[in-house]
Design a protein around this motif. Structure first.
Motif, PDB file in Angstrom:
ATOM      1  N   ALA B  21       0.826  -1.214   0.000  1.00 31.27           N
ATOM      2  CA  ALA B  21       0.000   0.000   0.000  1.00 31.27           C
ATOM      3  C   ALA B  21       0.857   1.260   0.000  1.00 31.27           C
ATOM      4  O   ALA B  21       0.509   2.274  -0.618  1.00 31.27           O
ATOM      5  CB  ALA B  21      -0.919  -0.012   1.221  1.00 31.27           C
ATOM      6  N   THR B  22       2.020   1.200   0.695  1.00 36.59           N
ATOM      7  CA  THR B  22       2.910   2.370   0.710  1.00 36.59           C
ATOM      8  C   THR B  22       3.419   2.659  -0.697  1.00 36.59           C
ATOM      9  O   THR B  22       3.457   3.818  -1.141  1.00 36.59           O
ATOM     10  CB  THR B  22       4.110   2.120   1.657  1.00 36.59           C
ATOM     11  OG1 THR B  22       3.585   1.778   2.938  1.00 36.59           O
ATOM     12  CG2 THR B  22       5.005   3.333   1.769  1.00 36.59           C
ATOM     13  N   ASP B  23       3.814   1.590  -1.399  1.00 37.45           N
ATOM     14  CA  ASP B  23       4.263   1.762  -2.781  1.00 37.45           C
ATOM     15  C   ASP B  23       3.179   2.455  -3.605  1.00 37.45           C
ATOM     16  O   ASP B  23       3.447   3.423  -4.323  1.00 37.45           O
ATOM     17  CB  ASP B  23       4.581   0.408  -3.425  1.00 37.45           C
ATOM     18  CG  ASP B  23       5.861  -0.209  -2.892  1.00 37.45           C
ATOM     19  OD1 ASP B  23       6.794   0.544  -2.559  1.00 37.45           O
ATOM     20  OD2 ASP B  23       5.941  -1.449  -2.806  1.00 37.45           O
ATOM     21  N   LEU B  24       1.974   1.954  -3.501  1.00 33.29           N
ATOM     22  CA  LEU B  24       0.880   2.503  -4.313  1.00 33.29           C
ATOM     23  C   LEU B  24       0.646   3.980  -4.014  1.00 33.29           C
ATOM     24  O   LEU B  24       0.458   4.786  -4.926  1.00 33.29           O
ATOM     25  CB  LEU B  24      -0.412   1.720  -4.057  1.00 33.29           C
ATOM     26  CG  LEU B  24      -0.557   0.383  -4.783  1.00 33.29           C
ATOM     27  CD1 LEU B  24      -1.909  -0.241  -4.449  1.00 33.29           C
ATOM     28  CD2 LEU B  24      -0.414   0.537  -6.287  1.00 33.29           C
ATOM     29  N   ALA B  25       0.681   4.322  -2.722  1.00 35.10           N
ATOM     30  CA  ALA B  25       0.440   5.722  -2.349  1.00 35.10           C
ATOM     31  C   ALA B  25       1.536   6.626  -2.901  1.00 35.10           C
ATOM     32  O   ALA B  25       1.262   7.703  -3.458  1.00 35.10           O
ATOM     33  CB  ALA B  25       0.365   5.838  -0.827  1.00 35.10           C
TER      34      ALA B  25
END
Lengths: 439, 63
Positions: B21-25
């Motif tokens: 999720a951090t990557d996506l954000a």
């Protein structure tokens, strides 16, 4: 007695040539200083203790015989693969073209200069070897991607370093650390064994303490003489928006004062289609960055991984349009150089920010420093021209400020004439500034 | 999941790239900024910007 690394690189070469100090004594003193000084800044995380001793016996009697330097992790060496700031051997060990040219001049490579991972960043915060810090304040960034090169030279660990510049990576850390950093014309040095071979932006660069040292190393790297001429009476093109307008006031003032001191004829200039140059740079850069192996991708920091993944999502439709703009901007620049000898604006819009929060506050707002840094630097990478950053003073917090000069293709000698003229005009008071770590 | 997250996730999965999720954000933030700048290139008049050879080692030849 003066420590050998407190001598200029020219003086080091002369001292060895005249027998005042042996190459081995020079090396031993340099390695000792590295061990004493590098803990706080992490400029040179890989040291070739025994290999550098062996290099002395094989070094040719060139103009830089016995002079210790560092080499950025982007170049393959005969005994070490290039890792580009990661833990992976990304270009196999070999004698890269840039290394060969410097080796033929007699230099001794004592270690690998730290760099921002994969060369994607202007702070030096992320590297497999740990962040590199600024000798003027170890809580602040050394810059990137060639932060180890600039920090090591500023700290008087070595007199020079082989760096590289794909979006300001030589000039920006040189500005942050108060040293001279020159980006060469694209393609002026053989690119084999060099990460820059995979892009149309990257060029080798040299970091040194002053213009004379930069000239000596650059001539060796280019393998051609760079005869010195007067740097007075030059015409300088000043492009106000955005390069002078969106910078910290202290940076603006120091650069303006330095130009006045040099006495060059300043001409306000507009470069046609300049407003599209940033987009063209970005379009090409994203396409060329590509995606490394899954192993490497999973090893890098979250911001670097996100930059690479964003590139994967970006449409290829921008690339041919970026090239059309790139061609047009090159014509605009060539036309500008009919009326001025070089262009000038602040190298970085602000002095080095903290490692903990590498953001800067500019007239346009508070932003991550990478964004305006690349804006100030990338015109040279988009068009292939050489550029240099010169120290021009300190801000109130005692951090260095750099002025950037950009010249026509192949004008390295002229740029260095300008650097040395600036040093004379300022009685060397900027270039002789020494960081606390080196006092 | 937003449209962007769905699209990006599908692309990364297709490429067999691990992400969270951090990557996506972060990717959404960077991609949005880059696209905003790149779309300037969509608006150029192609007649005013002819395709020309580029030799980065030298000044462009006079046209």
């Amino acid at each position: 007695m003066t420590h050998p690394q407190d001598l200029s690189l020219r003086q080091q070469a002369d001292a060895i040539r005249h027998g005042d100090i042996s190459a081995r004594e020079m090396l031993d003193a340099t390695l000792l200083r590295l061990k004493e000084r590098d803990n706080d800044i992490n400029s040179t995380p890989v040291v070739f203790d025994e290999l550098s001793q062996a290099q002395i016996s094989q070094a040719p009697a060139g103009p830089l015989f016995g002079v210790p330097i560092t080499v950025k992790d982007m170049y393959a060496l005969p005994w070490r693969a290039a890792r580009n700031g990661t833990t992976y051997n990304l270009i196999p060990a070999s004698a890269s073209g840039a290394y060969r040219n410097l080796r033929d001049a007699g230099v001794i490579v004592i270690g690998i200069a730290n760099q921002h991972e994969l060369g994607i960043g202007t702070t030096g915060v992320y590297s497999a070897y740990g962040p590199m810090a600024n000798p003027w304040n170890p809580l602040n960034c050394a810059g990137g991607s060639s932060g180890g090169s600039a920090a090591g030279v500023a700290a008087r660990i070595v007199g020079g370093s082989l760096a590289s510049d794909s979006g300001g990576s030589t000039r920006l850390p040189s500005s942050f650390c108060g040293v001279v950093g020159i980006k060469l014309t694209y393609g002026a040095v053989p690119y084999d064994g060099y990460f820059g071979a995979a892009t149309t932006f990257s060029a080798p660069g040299i970091v040194a303490r002053d213009g004379g040292d930069a000239r000596l190393l650059t001539a060796a790297l280019l393998q051609r003489p760079l005869p010195q001429q007067s740097g007075s009476g030059l015409r300088v093109g000043v492009v106000r928006d955005p390069f002078w307008n969106d910078v910290q006031p202290e940076v603006h003032e120091a650069c303006e004062n330095a130009l006045a001191l040099a006495g060059w004829k300043a001409i306000d200039l507009k470069i046609e289609n300049l407003e599209l140059a940033g987009a063209a740079f970005l379009g090409r850069l994203i396409a060329e960055a590509g995606i490394p192996s899954r192993e490497v991708l999973s090893s890098v920091s979250a911001p670097t991984r996100a930059l690479l993944l964003a590139g994967l999502l970006t449409s290829a439709r921008f690339v041919p349009r970026a090239d059309r703009v790139r061609a047009a901007v090159r014509y605009s620049l060539a036309s500008a150089f009919d009326s001025v000898d070089f262009l000038a604006w602040p190298t970085a819009p602000a002095t080095a920010p903290s490692l903990e929060e590498p953001w800067v506050t500019l007239p346009s707002g508070r932003v991550p420093v990478d964004v305006p840094n690349v804006r100030q630097a990338s015109l040279a990478n988009l068009t292939g021209i050489p550029g240099v950053s010169i120290p021009v003073g300190l801000d109130a917090s005692q951090m260095p400020i750099g002025l950037q000069l950009l010249g026509p293709w192949g004008s390295e000698a002229r740029l260095l004439d300008a650097v040395e003229h600036m040093e004379r005009a300022s009685d060397r008071r900027f270039v002789n500034l020494t960081p606390p770590l080196a006092r | 999941m937003s449209n962007f997250e769905e699209w990006a996730s599908a692309t990364f999965r297709h490429e067999e790239i691990d992400f969270d999720a951090t990557d996506l954000a972060l990717v959404e933030l960077i991609y949005g900024g880059a696209l905003h700048q790149l779309e300037m290139l969509d608006r150029i008049d192609l007649d005013a910007f002819p395709a020309r050879g580029i030799d980065l080692r030298h000044a462009p030849k006079a046209s």
